[in-house]
Design a protein around this motif. Structure first.
Motif, PDB file in Angstrom:
ATOM      1  N   SER A 146       0.862  -1.190   0.055  1.00 12.37           N
ATOM      2  CA  SER A 146      -0.058  -0.052  -0.185  1.00 12.37           C
ATOM      3  C   SER A 146       0.926   1.093   0.073  1.00 12.37           C
ATOM      4  CB  SER A 146      -0.901   0.251   1.282  1.00 12.37           C
ATOM      5  OG  SER A 146      -0.150   0.053   2.262  1.00 12.37           O
ATOM      6  N   GLN A 147       0.215   2.435  -0.236  1.00 21.04           N
ATOM      7  CA  GLN A 147       1.202   3.689  -0.344  1.00 21.04           C
ATOM      8  C   GLN A 147       1.592   3.732   1.343  1.00 21.04           C
ATOM      9  OE1 GLN A 147      -1.296   6.876  -1.485  1.00 21.04           O
ATOM     10  NE2 GLN A 147      -0.843   6.467  -3.565  1.00 21.04           N
ATOM     11  N   GLU A 148       1.048   3.403   2.139  1.00 22.89           N
ATOM     12  CA  GLU A 148       1.440   3.591   3.644  1.00 22.89           C
ATOM     13  C   GLU A 148       2.578   2.775   3.753  1.00 22.89           C
ATOM     14  OE1 GLU A 148      -0.583   3.329   7.953  1.00 22.89           O
ATOM     15  OE2 GLU A 148      -1.753   4.398   6.571  1.00 22.89           O
ATOM     16  N   GLU A 149       2.414   1.286   3.492  1.00 26.57           N
ATOM     17  CA  GLU A 149       3.611   0.473   3.725  1.00 26.57           C
ATOM     18  C   GLU A 149       5.008   0.889   2.899  1.00 26.57           C
ATOM     19  OE1 GLU A 149       1.106  -3.773   4.109  1.00 26.57           O
ATOM     20  OE2 GLU A 149       1.533  -2.891   1.967  1.00 26.57           O
ATOM     21  N   LEU A 150       4.688   1.159   1.816  1.00 25.82           N
ATOM     22  CA  LEU A 150       5.800   1.958   0.986  1.00 25.82           C
ATOM     23  C   LEU A 150       6.499   3.114   1.730  1.00 25.82           C
ATOM     24  CD1 LEU A 150       7.721   1.949  -1.603  1.00 25.82           C
ATOM     25  CD2 LEU A 150       5.987   3.155  -2.830  1.00 25.82           C
ATOM     26  N   ALA A 151       5.697   4.119   2.034  1.00 26.44           N
ATOM     27  CA  ALA A 151       6.024   5.187   2.747  1.00 26.44           C
ATOM     28  C   ALA A 151       6.863   4.731   4.000  1.00 26.44           C
ATOM     29  CB  ALA A 151       4.918   6.032   3.347  1.00 26.44           C
ATOM     30  N   ARG A 152       6.470   3.745   4.540  1.00 27.30           N
ATOM     31  CA  ARG A 152       7.539   3.375   5.934  1.00 27.30           C
ATOM     32  C   ARG A 152       8.608   2.824   5.423  1.00 27.30           C
ATOM     33  NH1 ARG A 152       2.315   1.089   8.591  1.00 27.30           N
ATOM     34  NH2 ARG A 152       2.980  -0.763   7.462  1.00 27.30           N
ATOM     35  N   LYS A 153       8.652   2.065   4.416  1.00 24.85           N
ATOM     36  CA  LYS A 153      10.053   1.456   3.940  1.00 24.85           C
ATOM     37  C   LYS A 153      10.850   2.510   3.321  1.00 24.85           C
ATOM     38  CE  LYS A 153       8.035  -3.054   2.675  1.00 24.85           C
ATOM     39  NZ  LYS A 153       8.890  -4.029   3.613  1.00 24.85           N
ATOM     40  N   VAL A 154      10.489   3.505   2.970  1.00 26.76           N
ATOM     41  CA  VAL A 154      11.432   4.538   2.198  1.00 26.76           C
ATOM     42  C   VAL A 154      11.574   5.971   3.329  1.00 26.76           C
ATOM     43  CG1 VAL A 154      11.417   3.806   0.128  1.00 26.76           C
ATOM     44  CG2 VAL A 154       9.802   5.493   0.565  1.00 26.76           C
ATOM     45  N   TYR A 155      10.878   5.845   4.565  1.00 29.25           N
ATOM     46  CA  TYR A 155      10.964   6.885   5.391  1.00 29.25           C
ATOM     47  C   TYR A 155      10.244   8.115   5.135  1.00 29.25           C
ATOM     48  CZ  TYR A 155      14.401   3.262   6.695  1.00 29.25           C
ATOM     49  OH  TYR A 155      15.115   1.897   7.089  1.00 29.25           O
ATOM     50  N   VAL A 156       9.234   8.110   4.458  1.00 29.54           N
ATOM     51  CA  VAL A 156       8.305   9.329   4.213  1.00 29.54           C
ATOM     52  C   VAL A 156       6.975   9.196   4.609  1.00 29.54           C
ATOM     53  CG1 VAL A 156       9.802   9.928   2.078  1.00 29.54           C
ATOM     54  CG2 VAL A 156       7.758   8.476   1.851  1.00 29.54           C
ATOM     55  N   SER A 157       6.122  10.140   4.432  1.00 27.28           N
ATOM     56  CA  SER A 157       4.753  10.088   4.756  1.00 27.28           C
ATOM     57  C   SER A 157       3.958   9.337   3.603  1.00 27.28           C
ATOM     58  CB  SER A 157       4.164  11.459   5.134  1.00 27.28           C
ATOM     59  OG  SER A 157       4.075  12.194   3.761  1.00 27.28           O
ATOM     60  N   ARG A 158       2.852   8.807   3.864  1.00 28.29           N
ATOM     61  CA  ARG A 158       1.898   8.328   2.888  1.00 28.29           C
ATOM     62  C   ARG A 158       1.578   9.377   1.929  1.00 28.29           C
ATOM     63  NH1 ARG A 158      -2.520   8.808   0.530  1.00 28.29           N
ATOM     64  NH2 ARG A 158      -3.184  10.255   2.118  1.00 28.29           N
ATOM     65  N   GLN A 159       1.393  10.572   2.230  1.00 29.14           N
ATOM     66  CA  GLN A 159       0.988  11.662   1.321  1.00 29.14           C
ATOM     67  C   GLN A 159       2.227  12.113   0.475  1.00 29.14           C
ATOM     68  OE1 GLN A 159      -2.098  13.482   1.136  1.00 29.14           O
ATOM     69  NE2 GLN A 159      -1.056  14.252  -0.493  1.00 29.14           N
ATOM     70  N   THR A 160       3.383  12.026   1.061  1.00 31.19           N
ATOM     71  CA  THR A 160       4.430  11.888  -0.010  1.00 31.19           C
ATOM     72  C   THR A 160       4.588  11.167  -1.131  1.00 31.19           C
ATOM     73  OG1 THR A 160       6.079  13.257   1.653  1.00 31.19           O
ATOM     74  CG2 THR A 160       7.074  11.951  -0.189  1.00 31.19           C
ATOM     75  N   VAL A 161       4.127   9.619  -0.666  1.00 32.73           N
ATOM     76  CA  VAL A 161       4.212   8.656  -1.744  1.00 32.73           C
ATOM     77  C   VAL A 161       2.916   9.010  -2.893  1.00 32.73           C
ATOM     78  CG1 VAL A 161       3.715   6.304  -2.279  1.00 32.73           C
ATOM     79  CG2 VAL A 161       5.104   6.852  -0.168  1.00 32.73           C
ATOM     80  N   SER A 162       1.911   9.615  -2.251  1.00 35.29           N
ATOM     81  CA  SER A 162       0.726   9.913  -3.068  1.00 35.29           C
ATOM     82  C   SER A 162       1.295  10.907  -4.178  1.00 35.29           C
ATOM     83  CB  SER A 162      -0.474  10.407  -2.161  1.00 35.29           C
ATOM     84  OG  SER A 162      -1.376  10.923  -3.310  1.00 35.29           O
ATOM     85  N   ASN A 163       1.833  12.159  -3.512  1.00 38.70           N
ATOM     86  CA  ASN A 163       2.219  13.350  -4.416  1.00 38.70           C
ATOM     87  C   ASN A 163       3.229  12.699  -5.460  1.00 38.70           C
ATOM     88  OD1 ASN A 163       0.951  15.113  -3.231  1.00 38.70           O
ATOM     89  ND2 ASN A 163       2.501  15.685  -1.635  1.00 38.70           N
ATOM     90  N   TRP A 164       4.132  11.639  -5.303  1.00 36.42           N
ATOM     91  CA  TRP A 164       4.952  11.172  -6.005  1.00 36.42           C
ATOM     92  C   TRP A 164       4.189  10.578  -7.314  1.00 36.42           C
ATOM     93  CZ3 TRP A 164       8.857   8.099  -2.254  1.00 36.42           C
ATOM     94  CH2 TRP A 164       9.497   8.832  -1.679  1.00 36.42           C
TER      95      TRP A 164
END
Length: 196
Positions: free
Chosen positions: A17-35
């Motif tokens: 999920s976006q949240e799981e990816l965010a944790r693995k790369v040390y950013v917020s879920r919103q950052t992944v969404s913005n990417w």
């Protein structure tokens, strides 16, 4: 940019999920969404982490984006050069037109004639450079030039080309330019003659 689609695709392949990816790369879920929606571009350290996580090369993640960035930088350089040559051409034209009056005012001096001649030469050289830049980018119409300089979609403007209409517009611009030059020259001659 293409990296957003690639991040989303690789994230789904990894069943994250976006949240799981965010944790693995040390950013917020919103950052992944913005990417993924191309609202933000990942920092280089995030790109490196993503390439390791997805087991792909950095080149695979950013190749198309680099090509797009290079094209954009190239366009900015050409756009700045076009603006510079346009400014030089207009300033030389204005000074040249005004200096025509000085030729009549100082008619006994033969060196005064070199001012409008020099300005005309500078104007001509700048217009040739400008035309070469336009041709290098395949810019034929005024709307294409405006789109290019503004960073808009030039292809959209190219589809609207009408060959005969483009030539008429170019002729009208040349006539208007010559009329403005002549008007400024006549005003200059009148003013310098008035003070003589």
């Amino acid at each position: 940019m293409d990296i957003g689609n690639k991040i989303k695709t690789y994230r789904k392949i990894q069943n994250l999920s976006q949240e799981e990816l965010a944790r693995k790369v040390y950013v917020s879920r919103q950052t992944v969404s913005n990417w993924e929606t191309n609202k933000r571009y990942p920092h280089i350290q995030n790109i490196l982490l993503l390439s390791v996580l997805f087991d792909v090369s950095v080149d695979e993640l950013i190749r198309r984006d680099l090509e797009a960035m290079k094209a954009k930088l190239s366009n900015k350089k050409v756009s700045r050069a076009m603006a510079t040559y346009t400014a030089i051409m207009l300033i030389a034209t204005l000074i040249g037109a005004i200096s025509i009056g000085t030729v009549f005012y100082f008619e006994e001096s033969t060196t005064v004639i070199f001012v409008p001649i020099s300005c005309f030469a500078i104007m001509l050289l700048s217009s040739f450079k400008l035309e070469r830049l336009k041709n290098s980018q395949d810019l034929k119409t005024f709307s294409e030039i405006v789109a290019f300089v503004g960073g808009s979609d030039v292809e959209k403007q190219r589809t609207k080309r009408v060959l005969g209409k483009d030539k008429i517009q170019k002729a009208i611009i040349m006539i208007e330019f010559a009329a403005a030059f002549s008007l400024i020259s006549l005003i200059s001659i009148f003013l310098f003659g008035y003070f003589k």
